[in-house]
Design a protein around this motif. Structure first.
Motif, PDB file in Angstrom:
ATOM      1  N   THR A 191     -18.172 -31.004  -9.353  1.00 49.72           N
ATOM      2  CA  THR A 191     -18.511 -30.120  -8.237  1.00 49.72           C
ATOM      3  C   THR A 191     -18.696 -28.689  -8.708  1.00 49.72           C
ATOM      4  OG1 THR A 191     -17.333 -31.507  -6.639  1.00 49.72           O
ATOM      5  CG2 THR A 191     -17.725 -29.219  -6.016  1.00 49.72           C
ATOM      6  N   ASP A 192     -17.787 -28.230  -9.579  1.00 50.39           N
ATOM      7  CA  ASP A 192     -17.872 -26.851 -10.082  1.00 50.39           C
ATOM      8  C   ASP A 192     -19.165 -26.630 -10.869  1.00 50.39           C
ATOM      9  OD1 ASP A 192     -15.447 -26.273  -8.933  1.00 50.39           O
ATOM     10  OD2 ASP A 192     -14.295 -26.451 -10.797  1.00 50.39           O
ATOM     11  N   VAL A 193     -19.526 -27.601 -11.718  1.00 49.49           N
ATOM     12  CA  VAL A 193     -20.731 -27.461 -12.538  1.00 49.49           C
ATOM     13  C   VAL A 193     -21.977 -27.450 -11.654  1.00 49.49           C
ATOM     14  CG1 VAL A 193     -22.171 -28.547 -14.301  1.00 49.49           C
ATOM     15  CG2 VAL A 193     -19.701 -28.438 -14.610  1.00 49.49           C
ATOM     16  N   LEU A 194     -22.053 -28.392 -10.718  1.00 51.02           N
ATOM     17  CA  LEU A 194     -23.204 -28.437  -9.816  1.00 51.02           C
ATOM     18  C   LEU A 194     -23.301 -27.160  -8.985  1.00 51.02           C
ATOM     19  CD1 LEU A 194     -23.315 -32.099  -8.409  1.00 51.02           C
ATOM     20  CD2 LEU A 194     -24.971 -31.002  -9.934  1.00 51.02           C
ATOM     21  N   ASP A 195     -22.173 -26.714  -8.464  1.00 55.86           N
ATOM     22  CA  ASP A 195     -22.180 -25.501  -7.644  1.00 55.86           C
ATOM     23  C   ASP A 195     -22.643 -24.290  -8.443  1.00 55.86           C
ATOM     24  OD1 ASP A 195     -21.348 -26.886  -5.429  1.00 55.86           O
ATOM     25  OD2 ASP A 195     -19.259 -26.216  -5.518  1.00 55.86           O
ATOM     26  N   ALA A 196     -22.209 -24.206  -9.706  1.00 59.63           N
ATOM     27  CA  ALA A 196     -22.592 -23.071 -10.544  1.00 59.63           C
ATOM     28  C   ALA A 196     -24.093 -23.082 -10.819  1.00 59.63           C
ATOM     29  CB  ALA A 196     -21.810 -23.096 -11.857  1.00 59.63           C
ATOM     30  N   GLU A 197     -24.630 -24.266 -11.107  1.00 62.03           N
ATOM     31  CA  GLU A 197     -26.070 -24.366 -11.375  1.00 62.03           C
ATOM     32  C   GLU A 197     -26.889 -24.060 -10.118  1.00 62.03           C
ATOM     33  OE1 GLU A 197     -27.611 -24.740 -14.241  1.00 62.03           O
ATOM     34  OE2 GLU A 197     -25.698 -24.786 -15.304  1.00 62.03           O
ATOM     35  N   LEU A 198     -26.438 -24.562  -8.998  1.00 57.23           N
ATOM     36  CA  LEU A 198     -27.142 -24.298  -7.741  1.00 57.23           C
ATOM     37  C   LEU A 198     -27.054 -22.830  -7.349  1.00 57.23           C
ATOM     38  CD1 LEU A 198     -26.033 -27.521  -5.865  1.00 57.23           C
ATOM     39  CD2 LEU A 198     -28.407 -26.879  -6.325  1.00 57.23           C
ATOM     40  N   ALA A 199     -25.926 -22.211  -7.639  1.00 55.59           N
ATOM     41  CA  ALA A 199     -25.747 -20.798  -7.297  1.00 55.59           C
ATOM     42  C   ALA A 199     -26.697 -19.900  -8.086  1.00 55.59           C
ATOM     43  CB  ALA A 199     -24.302 -20.368  -7.555  1.00 55.59           C
ATOM     44  N   ALA A 200     -27.109 -20.369  -9.277  1.00 58.82           N
ATOM     45  CA  ALA A 200     -28.048 -19.591 -10.077  1.00 58.82           C
ATOM     46  C   ALA A 200     -29.463 -19.649  -9.497  1.00 58.82           C
ATOM     47  CB  ALA A 200     -28.055 -20.107 -11.517  1.00 58.82           C
ATOM     48  N   VAL A 201     -29.715 -20.642  -8.657  1.00 65.79           N
ATOM     49  CA  VAL A 201     -31.033 -20.808  -8.031  1.00 65.79           C
ATOM     50  C   VAL A 201     -31.009 -20.312  -6.593  1.00 65.79           C
ATOM     51  CG1 VAL A 201     -32.794 -22.477  -7.311  1.00 65.79           C
ATOM     52  CG2 VAL A 201     -31.603 -22.766  -9.511  1.00 65.79           C
ATOM     53  N   PHE A 202     -30.002 -20.733  -5.846  1.00 64.72           N
ATOM     54  CA  PHE A 202     -29.874 -20.360  -4.436  1.00 64.72           C
ATOM     55  C   PHE A 202     -28.962 -19.133  -4.349  1.00 64.72           C
ATOM     56  CE2 PHE A 202     -31.105 -24.762  -4.542  1.00 64.72           C
ATOM     57  CZ  PHE A 202     -31.976 -24.919  -3.468  1.00 64.72           C
ATOM     58  N   THR A 203     -29.558 -17.991  -4.560  1.00 61.31           N
ATOM     59  CA  THR A 203     -28.779 -16.754  -4.686  1.00 61.31           C
ATOM     60  C   THR A 203     -28.631 -15.982  -3.382  1.00 61.31           C
ATOM     61  OG1 THR A 203     -30.815 -15.607  -5.345  1.00 61.31           O
ATOM     62  CG2 THR A 203     -29.412 -16.450  -7.115  1.00 61.31           C
ATOM     63  N   GLY A 204     -29.363 -16.385  -2.337  1.00 61.75           N
ATOM     64  CA  GLY A 204     -29.319 -15.652  -1.079  1.00 61.75           C
ATOM     65  C   GLY A 204     -28.719 -16.470   0.050  1.00 61.75           C
ATOM     66  N   GLU A 205     -28.872 -15.964   1.250  1.00 60.34           N
ATOM     67  CA  GLU A 205     -28.385 -16.641   2.442  1.00 60.34           C
ATOM     68  C   GLU A 205     -29.555 -16.909   3.369  1.00 60.34           C
ATOM     69  OE1 GLU A 205     -25.094 -16.066   6.038  1.00 60.34           O
ATOM     70  OE2 GLU A 205     -25.457 -14.458   4.611  1.00 60.34           O
ATOM     71  N   CYS A 206     -29.585 -18.086   3.910  1.00 62.72           N
ATOM     72  CA  CYS A 206     -30.681 -18.457   4.806  1.00 62.72           C
ATOM     73  C   CYS A 206     -30.685 -17.552   6.041  1.00 62.72           C
ATOM     74  CB  CYS A 206     -30.573 -19.920   5.211  1.00 62.72           C
ATOM     75  SG  CYS A 206     -31.952 -20.506   6.198  1.00 62.72           S
ATOM     76  N   ARG A 207     -31.836 -16.977   6.334  1.00 64.22           N
ATOM     77  CA  ARG A 207     -31.937 -16.081   7.499  1.00 64.22           C
ATOM     78  C   ARG A 207     -31.588 -16.818   8.794  1.00 64.22           C
ATOM     79  NH1 ARG A 207     -36.201 -14.594   4.202  1.00 64.22           N
ATOM     80  NH2 ARG A 207     -37.554 -16.180   5.145  1.00 64.22           N
ATOM     81  N   GLN A 208     -31.827 -18.119   8.801  1.00 61.98           N
ATOM     82  CA  GLN A 208     -31.563 -18.907  10.010  1.00 61.98           C
ATOM     83  C   GLN A 208     -30.075 -18.921  10.356  1.00 61.98           C
ATOM     84  OE1 GLN A 208     -33.010 -22.912   9.644  1.00 61.98           O
ATOM     85  NE2 GLN A 208     -32.126 -23.600  11.565  1.00 61.98           N
TER      86      GLN A 208
END
Length: 213
Positions: A191-208
């Motif tokens: 979970t930590d590894v996946l979250d870290a990799e995703l955090a490098a791509v999904f760096t913002g917050e959805c406006r919705q």
């Protein structure tokens, strides 16, 4: 009135038998005769549906892929229903490809057996390539959706990001399979590894969701 055979159910039984044989004894254990015995069918009945070992293996691989895809789609539907961030939904979907329990370990062994067989069988290799490509395209679409809603920077190219995330997922799956009882097999570490990799791509917050309480 004679009972109509449930052909799809029989094909699923055969796929389950192939998966069980691979899980217990490896690819070499899969023969038409052993598959028939494991499925509780006659050899003739199995051959009615699949003439060769490669046909059975291809069907088992497709069944396994469909099961994983169904679970991943379930996470996506749940995420949409509860308006969850794309990164969180994608993390749960990708985790379905990682052998963190016995069911997923069996699925992983079948997929690995199929990939090995595909090295010398062009028809199987084509399916293997298309399956991997489909996963990358789905991840790329998730990244593209993230760009539209604000979770991903506008100038980020979804394709390299998808290749990276797919590679990390595949690498994690192999690490967990090899060392299920060790540090690599920890669900928390995955979970930590996946979250870290995703955090490098999904760096913002959805406006919705930005103004939600």
């Amino acid at each position: 009135m004679p009972r109509v055979a449930d052909h799809e159910e029989r094909r699923r039984q055969i796929a389950d038998a192939v998966c069980a044989l691979i899980s217990e004894s490896g690819l070499d254990a899969v023969t038409v005769a052993r598959t028939a015995a494991t499925a509780g069918m006659s050899v003739g009945l199995v051959q009615h549906y699949f003439r060769t070992k490669d046909e059975m293996l291809l069907h088992a691989f497709k069944e396994v892929s469909a099961r994983i895809r169904a679970r991943a789609d379930g996470h996506i539907r749940e995420g949409i229903e509860h308006q969850q961030p794309i990164a969180r939904v994608l993390a749960r979907a990708l985790a379905e490809f990682i052998p963190l329990d016995e069911g997923r370990r069996t699925e992983f062994r079948v997929a690995r057996a199929f990939a090995g067989r595909a090295l010398d069988a062009p028809a199987l290799a084509e399916v293997d390539v298309e399956t991997a490509r489909a996963l990358r395209e789905e991840i790329a679409q998730a990244v593209h959706n993230g760009k539209e809603c604000g979770e991903v920077e506008p100038d980020l190219d979804p394709v390299p990001a998808a290749v990276r995330l797919a590679a990390v997922t595949e690498g994690l799956a192999m690490q967990v399979y090899r060392d299920a009882e060790g540090a690599a097999g920890s669900a928390g570490l995955v979970t930590d590894v996946l979250d870290a990799e995703l955090a490098a791509v999904f760096t913002g917050e959805c406006r919705q969701y930005a103004n939600r309480s």
